[in-house]
Design an enzyme around this catalytic site. Sequence first.
Site, PDB file in Angstrom:
ATOM      1  N   ASP A 332       1.015  -1.192   0.152  1.00 52.93           N
ATOM      2  CA  ASP A 332       0.052   0.012  -0.194  1.00 52.93           C
ATOM      3  C   ASP A 332       0.948   1.114  -0.086  1.00 52.93           C
ATOM      4  O   ASP A 332       1.998   1.256   0.433  1.00 52.93           O
ATOM      5  CB  ASP A 332      -0.734  -0.152   1.395  1.00 52.93           C
ATOM      6  CG  ASP A 332      -1.574   1.300   1.706  1.00 52.93           C
ATOM      7  OD1 ASP A 332      -2.260   1.888   0.922  1.00 52.93           O
ATOM      8  OD2 ASP A 332      -1.135   1.724   2.611  1.00 52.93           O
ATOM      9  N   ASP A 526      -1.696  -0.920   5.963  1.00 52.09           N
ATOM     10  CA  ASP A 526      -1.777  -0.469   7.496  1.00 52.09           C
ATOM     11  C   ASP A 526      -3.050   0.149   7.628  1.00 52.09           C
ATOM     12  O   ASP A 526      -3.419   0.432   8.822  1.00 52.09           O
ATOM     13  CB  ASP A 526      -0.810   0.791   7.596  1.00 52.09           C
ATOM     14  CG  ASP A 526      -1.158   2.102   6.658  1.00 52.09           C
ATOM     15  OD1 ASP A 526      -1.473   1.843   5.717  1.00 52.09           O
ATOM     16  OD2 ASP A 526      -0.839   3.032   7.284  1.00 52.09           O
ATOM     17  N   ASP A 530      -7.124  -1.853   4.018  1.00 52.79           N
ATOM     18  CA  ASP A 530      -6.231  -2.634   3.638  1.00 52.79           C
ATOM     19  C   ASP A 530      -6.459  -4.141   4.364  1.00 52.79           C
ATOM     20  O   ASP A 530      -5.793  -5.150   3.695  1.00 52.79           O
ATOM     21  CB  ASP A 530      -4.926  -2.243   4.034  1.00 52.79           C
ATOM     22  CG  ASP A 530      -4.222  -1.254   3.242  1.00 52.79           C
ATOM     23  OD1 ASP A 530      -4.694  -0.729   1.992  1.00 52.79           O
ATOM     24  OD2 ASP A 530      -3.475  -0.330   3.965  1.00 52.79           O
TER      25      ASP A 530
HETATM   26  N1  LIG Z   1     -11.193  13.041   2.440  1.00 53.29           N
HETATM   27  C1  LIG Z   1     -10.693  13.257   1.261  1.00 53.29           C
HETATM   28  N2  LIG Z   1     -10.429  14.610   0.780  1.00 53.29           N
HETATM   29  C2  LIG Z   1      -9.770  14.876  -0.549  1.00 53.29           C
HETATM   30  N3  LIG Z   1      -9.311  13.735  -1.139  1.00 53.29           N
HETATM   31  C3  LIG Z   1      -9.708  12.619  -1.141  1.00 53.29           C
HETATM   32  C4  LIG Z   1     -10.617  12.325   0.132  1.00 53.29           C
HETATM   33  N4  LIG Z   1     -10.675  10.900   0.307  1.00 53.29           N
HETATM   34  C5  LIG Z   1      -9.968  10.738  -0.936  1.00 53.29           C
HETATM   35  N5  LIG Z   1      -9.990  11.330  -1.662  1.00 53.29           N
HETATM   36  C6  LIG Z   1      -9.307  11.308  -3.017  1.00 53.29           C
HETATM   37  O1  LIG Z   1      -9.299   9.764  -3.421  1.00 53.29           O
HETATM   38  C7  LIG Z   1      -8.206   9.385  -3.896  1.00 53.29           C
HETATM   39  C8  LIG Z   1      -7.976   7.867  -3.273  1.00 53.29           C
HETATM   40  O2  LIG Z   1      -8.257   8.029  -2.044  1.00 53.29           O
HETATM   41  P1  LIG Z   1      -7.825   6.358  -0.844  1.00 53.29           P
HETATM   42  O3  LIG Z   1      -8.345   6.654   0.389  1.00 53.29           O
HETATM   43  O4  LIG Z   1      -8.335   5.275  -1.665  1.00 53.29           O
HETATM   44  O5  LIG Z   1      -6.301   6.099  -1.251  1.00 53.29           O
HETATM   45  P2  LIG Z   1      -4.992   7.441  -0.588  1.00 53.29           P
HETATM   46  O6  LIG Z   1      -5.137   7.477   0.380  1.00 53.29           O
HETATM   47  O7  LIG Z   1      -4.631   8.451  -1.697  1.00 53.29           O
HETATM   48  O8  LIG Z   1      -4.035   6.115  -1.022  1.00 53.29           O
HETATM   49  P3  LIG Z   1      -3.539   4.443  -0.502  1.00 53.29           P
HETATM   50  O9  LIG Z   1      -4.532   3.604  -1.310  1.00 53.29           O
HETATM   51  O10 LIG Z   1      -2.124   4.520  -0.973  1.00 53.29           O
HETATM   52  O11 LIG Z   1      -3.645   4.388   1.022  1.00 53.29           O
HETATM   53  C9  LIG Z   1      -7.211  10.233  -3.042  1.00 53.29           C
HETATM   54  O12 LIG Z   1      -5.831  10.229  -3.693  1.00 53.29           O
HETATM   55  C10 LIG Z   1      -7.782  11.532  -3.177  1.00 53.29           C
HETATM   56  O13 LIG Z   1      -7.593  12.012  -4.409  1.00 53.29           O
END
Ligand SMILES: Nc1ncnc2c1ncn2[C@@H]1O[C@H](COP(=O)(O)OP(=O)(O)OP(=O)(O)O)[C@@H](O)[C@H]1O
Length: 640
Positions: A332, A526, A530
């Site tokens: 991740d 984490d 996941d």
């Molecule tokens: N609360 C939020 N505010 C702004 N953008 C968000 C928010 N939640 C998700 N996003 C958008 O959606 C995308 C995907 O979010 P997701 O939580 O699936 O993965 P991540 O945190 O970017 O990465 P990883 O999968 O590596 O943990 C983010 O990159 C962001 O662009």
Amino acid sequence: MKLSSIQRFWISFILTIPMIIQMLAMPFHWMMPGYNWIALITTTLVMLVAAVPYWTSAWVAFKNHHANMNTLVALGTGIAYFYSIFAMITGRAVYFESADFIAVFVLLGDTMEERMHNNASNALKKLLDLQVKEADVLRDGKFVQVPLSQVKKGDIIRVKPGQKIAVDGVITKGSTTVDESMVTGESMPVRKKVGDNVIGSTINGDGAIEFRATKVGDETVLAQIVEMVKKAQTSHAPIQNLTDRISGIFVPTVLIIAIITFVVWYVFLGATAVNAMLFAVAVIVIACPCALGLATPTALMVGTSRAAKMGVLIKDGQALEEINAVKIIAFDKTGTITVGKPTVTDVVGEQTKTLQVAGSLEASSEHPLAKAIVEKTQQERIKLLQVTDFKAVEGQGVTANLDGQPAFVGSLKLAENEQLTEKLKEQAGKLQSEAKTVVYVGLGDEIVGLIAIQDTPKESSATAIAQLKARGLRTVMITGDNEQVAQAIAKEVGIDDVVAGVMPNQKSAVIESLQKNGKKVAFVGDGINDAPALTTADVGIAMGSGTDIAIESGSIVLVKNDLRGVVRALSISQKTFNRIKLNLFWALIYNVIGIPIAAGVFVGVGLTLSPEFAALAMAFSSVSVVTSSLLLNWTKIEDA
Ligand SMILES: Nc1ncnc2c1ncn2[C@@H]1O[C@H](COP(=O)(O)OP(=O)(O)OP(=O)(O)O)[C@@H](O)[C@H]1O
Ligand SMILES: [Cu+]
């Protein structure tokens, strides 16, 4: 009263001390006064404490036409014991110590195995203690206390300040803060209002709420965690099946050899019945499989505790064995490869307005990106506004109503319906190529600005990934973030492949596709989202800083939150697994060499093995296996 294996082991061991003294004194022709009586009494007690359970188990197996390790243990102890009583009565030499040693050594193996299992079951008990016993449920217009088992889906439950929330559900009345640390690992209390989810067994803060139960019984988050721990508890290293298979062939073979030994000596070579029987007993005793039984658990115990000292918690033998066959390691991104503390680096558009809209929405979100934005508004002393109809769109961002206008913060997917100028697109592209995550901020029907957020890779990530690649592993990054950002970070740390734009619920599907063609895949993660990927992977490795659910889903936990732990886990597992194989060799080689000697094949050249020396040789075989396992404490473990 039921004694544990550990208690049974110590009692038997202490009772065996006189016999050890006598055995050590034998070369000096010293005989303990009243030895036979001492031996009879102590051995009888040892049999009751240690051997009787094996006798029962062997008897049950026998009734089902099976023979197992316990059959040899039972026969070895039983024949040595009852023959010795007969020998005492008829004035012959006794072999009580054989019976004792077999029982004590076999118990030692069992004890070590039980120790490993106990650790897991204590964790389970603690988790179950988290559950409430009763809930305040609305029945026929009145709130009544009902036992947890009678709470049904759809029930309205009242929770007073400071009380535990009984099951999973959605708030229908009131607002509060909830301490969810036991489930999510998040130490800050979480704000909750009508429409928000609550998790069973978390602790309500200062507000009084009512909620509708959505998940009860074994569907709740907590019940599912408990289920996972239970699985770990009943796990075995698969190689143990090999031990069982060996003994499946081995035991009947030994019994047949013992019978043949008796018949050949008694019928064809004219030995006395007693002498013929001594040969047969020697065969059974030297073949006693306690060393075989010790081979796996002792190595696992030393290997896993060595690993724990290096910050790698290996929850079951299966993970330790399977990680050796892993060909692909998937990671991740946020919090695993990167530090997980993103910060705002650039704001495109009118700064105050963009941050104000974004911050007002993100104040209700728990996402790491949201925290970065809120932090930035605090630094800039920007006043946040009230929002209504807040909604988190999984894997995309958040939406809400601000001043009567629809607003959003999130990825391009959320901004898709808006007019995006070429200039904005270009700016976003440039920021993304610098490994910055770009979120779009919208109000009404226009984009008010962009916010670039950066999360830097951990210092150790690149070294660790280089080491993993040097071991011939393929490395893959799975992330919800945008392709360009993901590629930039992958390049920085040296990851081979990237799967970007993955929805949280799709991560496990990506793992499944990597598993095609029977390839074994490990996943390192984490977050809450996941957890499914961690369980789908052949080996799930969770970061210790991660959410409790991730930690429970992983079969290996890295306390130090550092990818070098993955290298350590691999190295320790490999060493331990090789040691198990070496141990199995040691355990069997004694039997293979010892059985013909015990059967009297080499009597012609003056080489024999009486039952007591057979027991001593058998003890040596156990000692060499345990020593070999203990040596694992000093083998060099590769460290990135
Ligand atoms: N609360 C939020 N505010 C702004 N953008 C968000 C928010 N939640 C998700 N996003 C958008 O959606 C995308 C995907 O979010 P997701 O939580 O699936 O993965 P991540 O945190 O970017 O990465 P990883 O999968 O590596 O943990 C983010 O990159 C962001 O662009
Ligand atoms: Cu043995």
